[in-house]
Design an enzyme around this catalytic site. Structure first.
Site: not given
Ligand code: UD1
Ligand code: CA
Length: 453
Positions: A8, A13, A77, A150, A223, A347, A362
């Site tokens: 989602a 970036r 997440t 985190e 990312n 072709k 051709y």
């Molecule tokens: C998350 C983990 C972290 C881990 C890291 C690994 C959590 C809180 N943290 O951090 O411990 O080391 O991944 O890469 O879980 N996403 C959604 N909806 C949301 C938020 C995120 O679908 O509301 C998806 C994002 O698109 C992404 C993934 O979940 O694909 C991870 O989200 P992101 O915010 O990048 O997590 P990190 O902060 O990297």
């Protein structure tokens, strides 16, 4: 088992209008790689959580075995997994994957899933030289996992922990639903963290187990464009290694790109900077010269493809000679022993055994028989400005250089076409066809001379 794939996020970036999980790795969306890996585990359900660019994502990966849950606001997440709950079977465990982590091996996930027996909560963790940015795995003195913290919430001491959370977990689903419901977002990012579920599981008396992948790159996420390029190289190197392992000769495993499925017979050799897209099959002893692009093609045994040849949607027989600088477009079908030389485009045309078009031609919308010689500069005039028409050239025809064949037209077997002929009417077999032209020689001609001053 249920599999939930989080997809989602916006991916700011990437600096792109395309949703992050749709950026291509090896020619296919990142998310498609994750869905393929999920399928390899034969789960009961696959649920993709979509949000940013949700419609485009859903359209790109739609399949009968994939369901979608919408997370309209990205609140973390934990919140994301919660959106998938109504679509999950509560009686089976749930594996959480990420749409932007494309290279996890199915065998690693299988080990993780196997470790999650009897309701155990299983985490995929990895040791990193530079753990910056990741959630850290906090263990007690006895080595048991106590929580995940985190980056933005960690103490200085916790930041020194090298074991990080990959985010990939297996959890008992009914309990997960309860634990997710009790999450709070009073943390540095104001998000509902999936990682906080670990503490809930421990409080409820569940065992936490951890598994490590064979390779660190299995857990790398995308990312930025830089990370995407890095994963592309890792993935391509893995493909090249598999080809080498299977006995393919690669002039340089670092200068080969496979964006699809390439299957090779024995003693295939591939020179530098070749690109393979879609489904490409190379028969025994095929050699591919430098700088060739092959897409959706089948190449018969013993065929030699010289440099700078482009092949798209073609079937090529055995012992065929192609290029340099040949172009086969969709619908080209070459029988055994055909020769297609430089700057020849084919072709939607069939060429019979042993036929040759060696230079500058051709051949489009044509049925060419066996042993036909197509001279330099021959053009099938297949298009009248509105419709395409076919040219039929029967066996053993000799087409002189600089011939135009105005379709629809049929050239009977054994015909000889004189050089420089425009053929617009059918030609009966075993005849010579030519346009009446005269050649005159003038002795009174004076070549103009450039004026001085
Ligand atoms: C998350 C983990 C972290 C881990 C890291 C690994 C959590 C809180 N943290 O951090 O411990 O080391 O991944 O890469 O879980 N996403 C959604 N909806 C949301 C938020 C995120 O679908 O509301 C998806 C994002 O698109 C992404 C993934 O979940 O694909 C991870 O989200 P992101 O915010 O990048 O997590 P990190 O902060 O990297
Ligand atoms: Ca985050």
């Amino acid at each position: 088992m249920n599999i939930v794939i989080l997809a989602a996020g916006a991916g700011k970036r990437m600096r792109s209008a395309l949703p992050k999980v749709l950026h291509p790795l090896a020619g296919r969306p990142l998310l498609s790689h994750v869905i393929d890996t999920a399928r390899a585990l034969s789960p009961a359900r696959i649920v993709v959580v979509i949000g940013h660019g949700g419609e485009a994502v859903q359209q790109a990966v739609a399949a009968p075995d994939v369901q979608f849950a919408v997370q309209s606001e990205q609140l973390g997440t934990g919140h994301a997994v919660q959106q998938a709950l109504p679509l999950l079977d509560p009686a089976q465990p749930t594996l959480v994957l990420y749409g932007d982590v494309p290279l996890t091996k199915a065998s690693t996930l299988k080990r993780l899933v196997d470790s999650a027996v009897d309701g155990r909560y299983a985490l995929l963790t990895v040791m990193l030289d530079d753990p910056h940015g990741y959630g850290r795995i906090v263990r007690d003195p006895a080595g048991y996992v106590v929580r995940i913290v985190e980056q933005k919430d960690a103490t200085l001491e916790e930041l020194r922990i090298a074991e990080v959370n990959t985010g990939i977990v297996v959890a008992p689903t009914a309990q997960l639903a309860m634990w997710l419901g009790s999450l709070r977002n009073d943390n540095a990012q104001g998000e509902f963290y999936l990682t906080d579920v670990v503490e809930r599981a421990i409080e409820a008396g569940f065992d936490i187990v951890t598994t490590q992948p064979d390779e660190v790159w299995e857990t790398l996420g995308v990312n930025s464009k830089a990370q995407l390029a890095e994963l592309e190289r890792i993935h391509q190197r893995n493909i090249a290694d598999a080809l080498l392992q299977a006995g393919v000769t690669l002039a340089d495993p670092a200068r080969l790109d496979v964006r699809g499925a390439l299957s090779c017979g024995t003693d295939v050799s591939i020179d530098i900077n070749c690109v393979f897209e879609g489904r490409v099959t190379l028969g025994d002893g095929v050699s591919v010269g430098a700088h060739c692009v092959l897409r959706d093609a089948t190449i018969g045994a013993g065929t030699r493809i010289e440099p700078f040849t482009h092949i798209d949607g073609a079937i090529v027989g055995e012992r065929v000679a192609l290029g340099p600088y040949a172009r086969l477009r969709p619908g080209a079908a070459l029988a055994d022993d055909v020769h297609i030389g430089n700057f020849v485009e084919v072709k939607n045309a069939v060429l019979g055994q042993g036929s040759k078009a060696n230079h500058l031609s051709y051949v489009g919308d044509a049925d060419v028989g066996a042993r036909v010689n197509i001279g330099a500069g021959t053009i099938t005039c297949n298009y009248d400005g509105a419709n395409k028409h076919r040219t039929v050239i029967e066996d053993d025809v000799f087409v002189g250089s600089d011939t135009q064949l105005v379709a629809p037209v049929r050239i009977g077997r054994g015909v000889t076409i004189a050089a420089g002929t425009t053929v617009w009417k059918d030609v009966p077999e075993h005849t010579l066809v030519l346009n009446e032209k005269t050649q005159r020689t003038r002795t009174d001609y004076v070549r103009p001379v450039k004026k001085k001053g």
